[in-house]
Each structure stands twice: as C-alpha cells, then as structure tokens.
Scaffold this motif. Sequence first.
Motif, PDB file in Angstrom:
ATOM      1  N   LEU A  16      12.217  36.924  15.037  1.00 13.26           N
ATOM      2  CA  LEU A  16      13.312  37.861  15.257  1.00 13.26           C
ATOM      3  C   LEU A  16      14.387  37.220  16.137  1.00 13.26           C
ATOM      4  O   LEU A  16      15.585  37.399  15.889  1.00 13.26           O
ATOM      5  N   ALA A  17      13.984  36.442  17.127  1.00  9.78           N
ATOM      6  CA  ALA A  17      14.948  35.764  18.000  1.00  9.78           C
ATOM      7  C   ALA A  17      15.810  34.786  17.204  1.00  9.78           C
ATOM      8  O   ALA A  17      17.021  34.696  17.418  1.00  9.78           O
ATOM      9  N   GLU A  18      15.213  34.052  16.259  1.00 11.21           N
ATOM     10  CA  GLU A  18      15.980  33.115  15.429  1.00 11.21           C
ATOM     11  C   GLU A  18      16.952  33.864  14.520  1.00 11.21           C
ATOM     12  O   GLU A  18      18.108  33.457  14.369  1.00 11.21           O
ATOM     13  N   LEU A  19      16.492  34.950  13.935  1.00 11.16           N
ATOM     14  CA  LEU A  19      17.367  35.744  13.066  1.00 11.16           C
ATOM     15  C   LEU A  19      18.542  36.307  13.853  1.00 11.16           C
ATOM     16  O   LEU A  19      19.689  36.253  13.402  1.00 11.16           O
ATOM     17  N   ASN A  20      18.255  36.831  15.044  1.00 13.88           N
ATOM     18  CA  ASN A  20      19.321  37.377  15.890  1.00 13.88           C
ATOM     19  C   ASN A  20      20.298  36.289  16.312  1.00 13.88           C
ATOM     20  O   ASN A  20      21.503  36.510  16.347  1.00 13.88           O
ATOM     21  N   GLU A  25      25.618  34.005  16.127  1.00  7.51           N
ATOM     22  CA  GLU A  25      26.513  32.846  16.013  1.00  7.51           C
ATOM     23  C   GLU A  25      27.492  33.017  14.854  1.00  7.51           C
ATOM     24  O   GLU A  25      28.652  32.624  14.955  1.00  7.51           O
ATOM     25  N   PHE A  26      27.017  33.591  13.750  1.00  8.80           N
ATOM     26  CA  PHE A  26      27.924  33.816  12.628  1.00  8.80           C
ATOM     27  C   PHE A  26      29.012  34.788  13.050  1.00  8.80           C
ATOM     28  O   PHE A  26      30.196  34.543  12.841  1.00  8.80           O
ATOM     29  N   PHE A  27      28.608  35.895  13.668  1.00 11.27           N
ATOM     30  CA  PHE A  27      29.561  36.922  14.085  1.00 11.27           C
ATOM     31  C   PHE A  27      30.537  36.390  15.129  1.00 11.27           C
ATOM     32  O   PHE A  27      31.732  36.679  15.080  1.00 11.27           O
ATOM     33  N   LEU A 173      24.760  38.024   4.570  1.00  8.91           N
ATOM     34  CA  LEU A 173      23.871  37.284   5.455  1.00  8.91           C
ATOM     35  C   LEU A 173      22.912  38.242   6.165  1.00  8.91           C
ATOM     36  O   LEU A 173      21.705  38.003   6.209  1.00  8.91           O
ATOM     37  N   LEU A 174      23.445  39.325   6.700  1.00 11.28           N
ATOM     38  CA  LEU A 174      22.584  40.299   7.378  1.00 11.28           C
ATOM     39  C   LEU A 174      21.545  40.870   6.418  1.00 11.28           C
ATOM     40  O   LEU A 174      20.386  41.070   6.798  1.00 11.28           O
ATOM     41  N   SER A 178      17.654  40.504   7.138  1.00 12.87           N
ATOM     42  CA  SER A 178      16.838  41.705   7.344  1.00 12.87           C
ATOM     43  C   SER A 178      15.613  41.713   6.439  1.00 12.87           C
ATOM     44  O   SER A 178      14.602  42.332   6.764  1.00 12.87           O
ATOM     45  N   SER A 179      15.677  41.002   5.314  1.00 12.15           N
ATOM     46  CA  SER A 179      14.519  40.969   4.409  1.00 12.15           C
ATOM     47  C   SER A 179      13.314  40.289   5.052  1.00 12.15           C
ATOM     48  O   SER A 179      12.185  40.536   4.658  1.00 12.15           O
ATOM     49  N   TYR A 180      13.542  39.459   6.057  1.00  4.91           N
ATOM     50  CA  TYR A 180      12.427  38.807   6.749  1.00  4.91           C
ATOM     51  C   TYR A 180      11.673  39.776   7.643  1.00  4.91           C
ATOM     52  O   TYR A 180      10.556  39.511   8.038  1.00  4.91           O
ATOM     53  N   ASN A 181      12.276  40.902   7.995  1.00  9.03           N
ATOM     54  CA  ASN A 181      11.636  41.873   8.874  1.00  9.03           C
ATOM     55  C   ASN A 181      10.961  43.007   8.135  1.00  9.03           C
ATOM     56  O   ASN A 181      10.399  43.898   8.755  1.00  9.03           O
ATOM     57  N   GLU A 182      11.035  42.997   6.790  1.00 11.73           N
ATOM     58  CA  GLU A 182      10.374  44.047   6.036  1.00 11.73           C
ATOM     59  C   GLU A 182       8.872  43.822   6.041  1.00 11.73           C
ATOM     60  O   GLU A 182       8.410  42.695   5.851  1.00 11.73           O
ATOM     61  N   PRO A 183       8.097  44.878   6.286  1.00 13.17           N
ATOM     62  CA  PRO A 183       6.640  44.710   6.321  1.00 13.17           C
ATOM     63  C   PRO A 183       6.097  44.327   4.950  1.00 13.17           C
ATOM     64  O   PRO A 183       6.631  44.756   3.924  1.00 13.17           O
ATOM     65  N   ALA A 184       5.057  43.519   4.961  1.00 15.86           N
ATOM     66  CA  ALA A 184       4.407  43.122   3.712  1.00 15.86           C
ATOM     67  C   ALA A 184       3.655  44.317   3.150  1.00 15.86           C
ATOM     68  O   ALA A 184       3.140  45.138   3.899  1.00 15.86           O
TER      69      ALA A 184
END
Length: 190
Positions: A16-20, A25-27, A173-174, A178-184
């Motif tokens: 989550l820290a890497e995604l944030n 940085e993009f924003f 991009l968001l 966000s797809s990486y945070n969806e539960p399996a």
Amino acid sequence: MSESNSFCALTPAPTLAELNSLAQEFFDGTARLMKFKSPHAQMLACGLKGIENRSWKLPNTEGRWILVVMSKSNPTRAAIQDTQNRLELQGTTLNLAEYCEASKRFKGCIVGAVRVSSATKSPSNATMWHNPPDWAWEVDRAIEFARPIPLDANDKFQIQVRSSSRMQYFAPLLERLSSYNEPAPANGES
C-alpha cells in the motif's frame, strides 16, 4: 483496452505504501512517463531487467517513479538476439521473438512503473544489463500493470515527460493501482 498484459508477473504485489507513493508522485508531477522500446519496456515493468542504460543521468533519482511506456518502434533482430542472450545469462528462459510479436498490441501504452534507486556509472549489482560507459539507472521496484493504459492517440511526447503535464492518465492509473487492493476471492470463487 481490456486485453491483459501477461508478460511474466514475477514481481510481488506492491505494498500500500508503494501504491500511495506512486500515486502521490504522479499527482505532484514528480513522476515521469518515459518511453522504452520493446522488449525492454516489459522486462523493466515485470522486474526481469534491473538496470536501464541511458547516456544521461536522471536528475533527482533516489526513490523516484517512472511510468514505463512501450514505444511504437519495433526492435531490430539484433536487439532481440542481444536481449535473448542476456536473459539466458541471467538464467531466464523466454522466447523473446515470440513475445515481441505477441506484445505489439501494447505499443503506445503505459505497461507498468519502476522505482529508480540510483543513477550511476558503477552499479552496485554488476549485471549483464549494464552497458558501460552509459549511466545505469538501478531499479529497486517494478510494478507491471495487468491492464496497460493506452496513451491518447495525439500524445506524441518524444522520450519523457513529467506526469504534471499528463493528468489525463491519473484516473486510469488510480484504477490500475486500486486493483492491487481488491481482496482475493475466497474458496476458489471468481
């Protein structure tokens, strides 16, 4: 574009820290969109290639994110063979010529992101990827997008551009991040 980018998926899911960090940085406009030729774009994004060679030093490198855009130019046979040889030296089995043909649909797309830890003439991990006397941009994290983000048809930037001038890619991009945070799915559900 609904097609999936199934190059290798070698890297672990981003934290989550890497995604944030990437989104911030993009924003903020400190991230860059940069074009890379095939197959280097995919290899960087999936973590197979830990060094990018450039004749110039990337300013303010430590911990900076670069969005990896696959350029529209075709790799030469010699470039494919050179890369194939380096992959084999690395112990990676992959038919690169077949992959380059299959990945043509992702030309002109953002295929992932890499975090550059340093730009140096003497990389800390001497690998077959460094081409002296070029600058070695050392990559310490790669995120491959399962669904690449197509560039606008009229977006003709040459090599690199700051994210602040390409805010139209922020929402896609968001969405990808966000797809990486969806539960399996539980118990084999899909």
